[in-house]
Design a protein around this motif. Structure first.
Motif, PDB file in Angstrom:
ATOM      1  N   LYS A 143      -7.461  -4.904   5.261  1.00  0.00           N
ATOM      2  CA  LYS A 143      -7.029  -3.844   4.422  1.00  0.00           C
ATOM      3  C   LYS A 143      -7.322  -4.458   2.891  1.00  0.00           C
ATOM      4  CE  LYS A 143      -3.918  -0.192   4.315  1.00  0.00           C
ATOM      5  NZ  LYS A 143      -2.386   0.283   4.973  1.00  0.00           N
ATOM      6  N   VAL A 173      -9.832  -3.145  -0.346  1.00  0.00           N
ATOM      7  CA  VAL A 173      -9.235  -2.874  -1.692  1.00  0.00           C
ATOM      8  C   VAL A 173     -10.080  -3.731  -2.711  1.00  0.00           C
ATOM      9  CG1 VAL A 173      -7.431  -2.697  -3.254  1.00  0.00           C
ATOM     10  CG2 VAL A 173      -6.926  -2.238  -0.953  1.00  0.00           C
ATOM     11  N   PHE A 193      -7.724   2.458  -0.680  1.00  0.00           N
ATOM     12  CA  PHE A 193      -6.907   1.924   0.359  1.00  0.00           C
ATOM     13  C   PHE A 193      -6.163   3.485   0.829  1.00  0.00           C
ATOM     14  CE2 PHE A 193      -4.437   1.878  -3.284  1.00  0.00           C
ATOM     15  CZ  PHE A 193      -2.943   2.310  -3.135  1.00  0.00           C
ATOM     16  N   PHE A 226       0.899  -1.132   0.120  1.00  0.00           N
ATOM     17  CA  PHE A 226      -0.242  -0.006   0.239  1.00  0.00           C
ATOM     18  C   PHE A 226       0.843   1.415   0.048  1.00  0.00           C
ATOM     19  CE2 PHE A 226      -2.422  -3.295   2.307  1.00  0.00           C
ATOM     20  CZ  PHE A 226      -3.387  -3.686   1.302  1.00  0.00           C
TER      21      PHE A 226
END
Length: 454
Positions: free
Chosen positions: A252, A256, A262, A211
């Motif tokens: 997380k 996405v 994100f 990320f």
């Protein structure tokens, strides 16, 4: 299709008996009573196996053998008891084996089956080698029905630009290569293909890799970094070993997949990306879900289109040899002077091995063989690792024992009987079910006079 055999013998009785035996076994049988006729029949029928009499009128069996071997035929020699030395010479010239007359049906049947299997392997090698140049790399999953079915699934999945897929299979089966194939054949082919192994990094560093992070997000974050989701925008991101993804990163990743947004590590701004996600694992993710180590909702989101890549031990001989040829073409570019062909016994050893390390192990073995074979005409058994050579040698020893000449089997049996019974020939004759005079004649025939006397 039935296997085919050509019997070449000038004895009508032998032709009749062998033809009847193989016909009853489901073989397609062709006959010839001379060497010249045998060569003509071979050209027209191209049989899997040839049974060739060594003692033929006109063109000898030995001469016919040379011609057949030069044309790629698989030949079993039929000989008389007095022709063993000549038969050994014939094997050195390329015959698969030799059997003495009168032949034992069990022996000739087993020998023909093995010879036919070798011939099938040779033809597979030749066909794959000829066709490989005309095939695209993404068409090389395999030739068997199972692998062709997998190829159809890959084709359907590739047609979609967004469908998430979970590639399942043991380590080294080629999941990464299949992921690249899906990307290369998809509408996203012009975009980037980005790959990362989730087992290779700890939670914080993997978070940063996937990320990205803002400057100052952690101690060593001296500048902003784009994550792989940003790098893979409009392309494909492949997450290998997804089963090792830390519990902290799983929600997380789920976000996405569901929202395409994100935040970088340490950031506040929502980033939007257009990425197709492919994942792979050698773990049983359903078992990981039951154990509480993997989120159930993430598992179902990843496995929209599951694909199982089978290990090499479950693939056909044709599939394995296709991988061999494709790998040789690829690896050969790195090794100038290495041979482009392979000896039949080396091919047989490769196709018979279980490959616990799967495609990865296969490629390593082939690259080693190419290095060792530089300057040679072809890759042979001597260029393969000891494990493969030992297995092939053991198999050859077993096969040789199965097709001992009948006279040798008889000699050994009589010799053993005489040893066991202390040289008592009367008792030996009784146990063997023959008369004493017959036993005496066979002892002289086989040179066993010194084994024991009454």
């Amino acid at each position: 299709m039935p296997r085919t055999v050509l019997v070449v013998d000038d004895d009508p009785g032998v032709l009749r008996v062998l033809s009847r035996y193989f016909s009853r076994g489901g073989w397609e049988v062709h006959e010839a009573d001379s060497g010249e006729e045998g060569l003509r029949r071979w050209e027209s029928a191209r049989p899997d196996v040839v049974l060739l009499d060594l003692d033929l009128p006109g063109m000898s069996g030995r001469e016919v053998l040379d011609v057949l071997v030069s044309r790629g035929a698989s030949v079993i020699m039929l000989t008389g008891h007095t022709e063993v030395e000549t038969a050994v010479d014939a094997m050195q010239a390329g015959a698969e084996t030799f059997l003495t007359k009168p032949v034992d049906f069990a022996h000739v049947g087993a020998a023909a089956e093995r010879a036919a299997e070798k011939q099938e392997l040779r033809r597979t090698n030749e066909t794959l080698a000829r066709s490989l140049a005309g095939r695209t790399e993404d068409d090389g999953l395999g030739a068997s029905p199972g692998m062709r079915a997998l190829a159809r699934q890959v084709s359907m999945l590739s047609a979609s630009a967004d469908t998430t897929a979970l590639l399942l299979g043991e380590s080294g089966t080629g999941k990464s290569w299949v992921a690249q194939m899906i990307h290369a054949r998809s509408p996203r082919a012009r975009g980037p293909f980005v790959e990362i192994n989730c087992a290779g990094l700890s939670g914080t560093f993997l978070d940063s890799e996937l990320f990205g992070h803002e400057r100052g997000a952690f101690t060593d974050a001296r500048e902003m970094k784009r994550g792989l989701f940003e790098v893979a925008d409009r392309g494909t991101l492949f997450l290998d070993e997804i089963g090792d993804l830390s519990p902290e990163l799983q929600p997380k990743l789920l976000k996405v997949l569901e929202q395409r947004t994100f935040r970088r590590l340490g950031g506040t701004r929502e980033m939007t990306v257009d990425v197709r996600l492919l994942a792979a694992t050698n773990k049983d993710l359903q078992a990981e879900v039951r154990a509480g180590r993997f989120r159930e909702d993430l598992f179902y989101r990843l496995s929209v289109f599951p694909l199982t890549i089978p290990p090499l031990r479950e693939r056909s001989r044709e599939d394995v040899m296709e991988l061999v040829h494709r790998s040789l073409v690829d690896l050969g570019k790195r090794h100038p002077g290495a041979p482009h062909s392979m000896a039949p016994r080396a091919s047989e050893a490769l196709s018979a091995y279980a490959w616990p390390g799967n495609v990865r192990e296969l490629r390593n073995v082939l690259e080693r063989a190419l290095v060792l074979a530089v300057g040679s005409e072809r890759i042979d058994l001597e260029h393969l690792p000891e494990a493969l050579r030992a297995r092939n040698a053991a198999k050859s020893t077993r096969n040789s024992a199965e097709v001992l000449p009948l006279a040798e089997v008889e000699r050994r049996h009589i010799e053993r009987a005489l040893h066991v019974l202390g040289g008592n020939r009367s008792l030996a004759a009784e146990k063997l079910g023959i008369s004493r005079s017959t036993l005496h004649a066979k002892i002289q025939q086989h040179g066993l006079e010194k084994v024991g006397k009454e």
